[in-house]
Design a protein around this motif. Structure first.
Motif, short mmCIF file in Angstrom:
data_model
loop_
_atom_site.label_atom_id
_atom_site.label_comp_id
_atom_site.label_asym_id
_atom_site.label_seq_id
_atom_site.Cartn_x
_atom_site.Cartn_y
_atom_site.Cartn_z
N VAL A 245 0.75 -1.04 0.25
CA VAL A 245 0.18 -0.16 0.04
C VAL A 245 1.01 1.44 0.44
O VAL A 245 0.59 1.98 -0.70
CB VAL A 245 -0.96 0.04 1.44
CG1 VAL A 245 -1.86 1.04 2.00
CG2 VAL A 245 -2.03 -1.46 1.00
N ALA A 246 1.67 0.96 0.89
CA ALA A 246 3.03 2.43 1.27
C ALA A 246 3.15 2.99 -0.75
O ALA A 246 3.90 3.94 -0.85
CB ALA A 246 4.06 2.18 2.34
N PHE A 247 3.71 1.51 -1.19
CA PHE A 247 4.51 1.05 -2.80
C PHE A 247 3.45 2.20 -3.06
O PHE A 247 4.11 3.03 -4.03
CB PHE A 247 5.10 0.36 -3.32
CG PHE A 247 5.68 0.42 -4.42
CD1 PHE A 247 6.92 0.89 -4.61
CD2 PHE A 247 5.36 -0.14 -5.38
CE1 PHE A 247 7.62 1.12 -5.44
CE2 PHE A 247 6.15 0.13 -6.86
CZ PHE A 247 6.97 0.26 -6.54
N TYR A 248 1.90 1.98 -3.49
CA TYR A 248 1.07 2.28 -4.03
C TYR A 248 1.30 3.85 -4.28
O TYR A 248 0.68 4.66 -5.10
CB TYR A 248 -0.31 0.88 -4.43
CG TYR A 248 -1.27 2.18 -5.03
CD1 TYR A 248 -1.19 1.92 -6.27
CD2 TYR A 248 -1.87 3.08 -4.91
CE1 TYR A 248 -1.92 2.09 -7.55
CE2 TYR A 248 -3.13 3.09 -5.66
CZ TYR A 248 -3.29 2.87 -6.77
OH TYR A 248 -4.00 3.38 -7.24
N VAL A 249 1.20 4.47 -3.05
CA VAL A 249 0.23 5.77 -2.69
C VAL A 249 1.76 6.58 -2.67
O VAL A 249 1.68 7.63 -3.53
CB VAL A 249 0.20 5.81 -1.22
CG1 VAL A 249 0.17 7.21 -0.52
CG2 VAL A 249 -1.30 4.95 -1.41
N LEU A 250 2.89 6.59 -2.27
CA LEU A 250 3.83 7.13 -2.68
C LEU A 250 5.25 6.90 -3.76
O LEU A 250 5.31 7.67 -4.68
CB LEU A 250 5.40 6.99 -1.14
CG LEU A 250 4.61 7.09 -0.32
CD1 LEU A 250 6.00 6.46 1.17
CD2 LEU A 250 3.91 8.86 0.14
N GLY A 251 4.62 5.96 -4.07
CA GLY A 251 4.98 5.15 -5.47
C GLY A 251 6.55 5.71 -5.61
O GLY A 251 7.06 6.15 -5.17
N PRO A 252 7.28 5.34 -6.21
CA PRO A 252 8.84 5.98 -7.49
C PRO A 252 9.22 6.60 -8.49
O PRO A 252 9.73 7.02 -9.06
CB PRO A 252 8.78 4.35 -8.84
CG PRO A 252 7.52 4.05 -9.23
CD PRO A 252 6.47 4.14 -7.61
N TYR A 253 7.97 7.55 -8.04
CA TYR A 253 7.61 8.91 -8.53
C TYR A 253 8.14 9.86 -8.28
O TYR A 253 8.10 9.49 -7.00
CB TYR A 253 5.48 9.29 -9.09
CG TYR A 253 5.56 8.02 -9.58
CD1 TYR A 253 5.04 7.50 -10.42
CD2 TYR A 253 4.21 7.14 -7.98
CE1 TYR A 253 4.41 5.73 -11.16
CE2 TYR A 253 3.42 5.95 -9.21
CZ TYR A 253 3.77 5.26 -10.17
OH TYR A 253 2.71 4.66 -9.72
#
Length: 129
Positions: free
Chosen positions: A37-45
């Motif tokens: 969930v954190a990766f999706y929300v914060l993302g590598p963007y």
């Protein structure tokens, strides 16, 4: 009267080792889910937009889209620095008015927000490495 045989259901007593192992498995699953969930929300963007900090002479790369530009301020010799700012009009609202008197302008970026409007007039960067 006869008794019904037991169905052999769940074990009623677990050893402390089994309880600890089950808790660790559950905790591991929760941590994996939280990480996803954190990766999706914060993302590598790279969502930081440097548009408001640009000034004449600065160079930048558009890391957004043509419709929703997001700028990343770079050194003008950086190979990714595609554009060079010719004018930053902090009082500008319409790019055609702000950039019409700037020679060499090939594009403009208009940003609007609560109490913050500005126009960036730019050209292609011919100094990039």
């Amino acid at each position: 009267m006869s008794q019904l045989p037991s169905l052999g259901g769940l074990k009623s007593s677990y050893t402390p080792t089994q309880i600890r192992r089950n808790r660790l498995i559950f905790l591991g699953l929760v941590l994996v889910l939280v990480g996803m969930v954190a990766f999706y929300v914060l993302g590598p963007y790279d969502t930081k937009d440097d548009s408001a900090t640009l000034k004449a002479g600065d160079c930048f790369q558009n890391i957004g889209t043509d419709k929703e530009a997001k700028t990343k301020k770079l050194d003008c010799t950086d190979p990714h620095a595609d554009y060079k700012v010719l004018k930053m009009d902090e009082d500008g609202v319409v790019d055609t008015f702000s950039c019409s008197d700037v020679p060499g302008t090939t594009g403009s970026l208009t940003q609007s927000g609560p109490g913050k409007w500005f126009v960036v007039c730019f050209k292609e960067n011919d100094e990039k490495g």
